[in-house]
Design an enzyme around this catalytic site. Sequence first.
Site, PDB file in Angstrom:
ATOM      1  N   GLY A  20      22.510  50.877  35.888  1.00 15.93           N
ATOM      2  CA  GLY A  20      22.798  49.882  36.954  1.00 15.93           C
ATOM      3  C   GLY A  20      21.982  49.755  37.993  1.00 15.93           C
ATOM      4  O   GLY A  20      22.260  49.528  39.249  1.00 15.93           O
ATOM      5  N   TYR A 169      41.023  51.205  37.762  1.00 17.02           N
ATOM      6  CA  TYR A 169      39.848  51.116  38.369  1.00 17.02           C
ATOM      7  C   TYR A 169      39.995  52.956  39.014  1.00 17.02           C
ATOM      8  O   TYR A 169      38.947  53.393  38.794  1.00 17.02           O
ATOM      9  CB  TYR A 169      39.364  50.338  39.581  1.00 17.02           C
TER      10      TYR A 169
END
Length: 302
Positions: A20, A169
């Site tokens: 990322g 999450y």
Amino acid sequence: MTWTADSMPDLSDRRLVVTGANSGIGLEATRELARAGATVVMACRSRDRGEAAAGEIHADVGHADLVIESLDLASLESIRTFAAELDGTVDVLVNNAGVMGIPRAETEDGFEKQLGINHLGHFALTAQLSDQLAADGRVVTVSSAMHERGAIDFGDLHSRHSYGPWEAYSQSKLANVLFARELQRRFEAAGTDQRSLAVHPGYADTDLQPRVARAKGSRIQLGMMWAANAVFAQPASMGALPTLYAATAPDVNGGGYYGPGGLLNMRGYPDRQEPSKRAQNPETAKRLWDVSEAETGVDFSL
């Protein structure tokens, strides 16, 4: 402790892999690692976005030694291909990429997407790069303060029966810390000098928060996210400091958890912190490791 990117040692002989790396914390970490002389493999889902980010870094740093590689953590096949094609030693692996608070979706392999990308994808990647990790290498896994709200639901790991975006999450971010600590235990059992660490960026101004609103198609929430970032968040460059500290500082301890040491541990310079009690449970960590091996089909033995 006032530790900044300028505190990093010379990294001209080091090679790091950052997942990322094209946005947010990953982009800022890559920028500063390159500035310190490191070779950085930018592992990005989109090669185009990776090249655009590399161009931005080159314009800023000038001498940056960057390698752009395609990696989709939502695909075990992509992870296998990336690992097979990455030759040579890895001094530091930064497990940074992630998604947050999205509506329920599944990866290519049928995993709930937040757990699949944030934890299982990085678990599989680390396993398949473990033989290339330098003798004194490090694995830095980026978690979140939200891990404190998390619990590992082994009975419904992929939230097929009940799904809440933030519960999923938080579970994935708790899994990050459990994984980092269990990996350190296994490094120590194997008698290596390698180190595994977990970090969190605090509340940093990145595209991760607005992406939540865009995923839901809510313009009102998008505006609120942008406003909150502008008023309360610290810059992404500050949010990247715990990652940079864990990746490069000589005095970090394997198994440690690092984040901003300022207001509510959401802002400021990096400092060692205590993760939640659930994150420190070795039985949960071992069980998660075994389940992760079974889910991903990788043999992660040291």
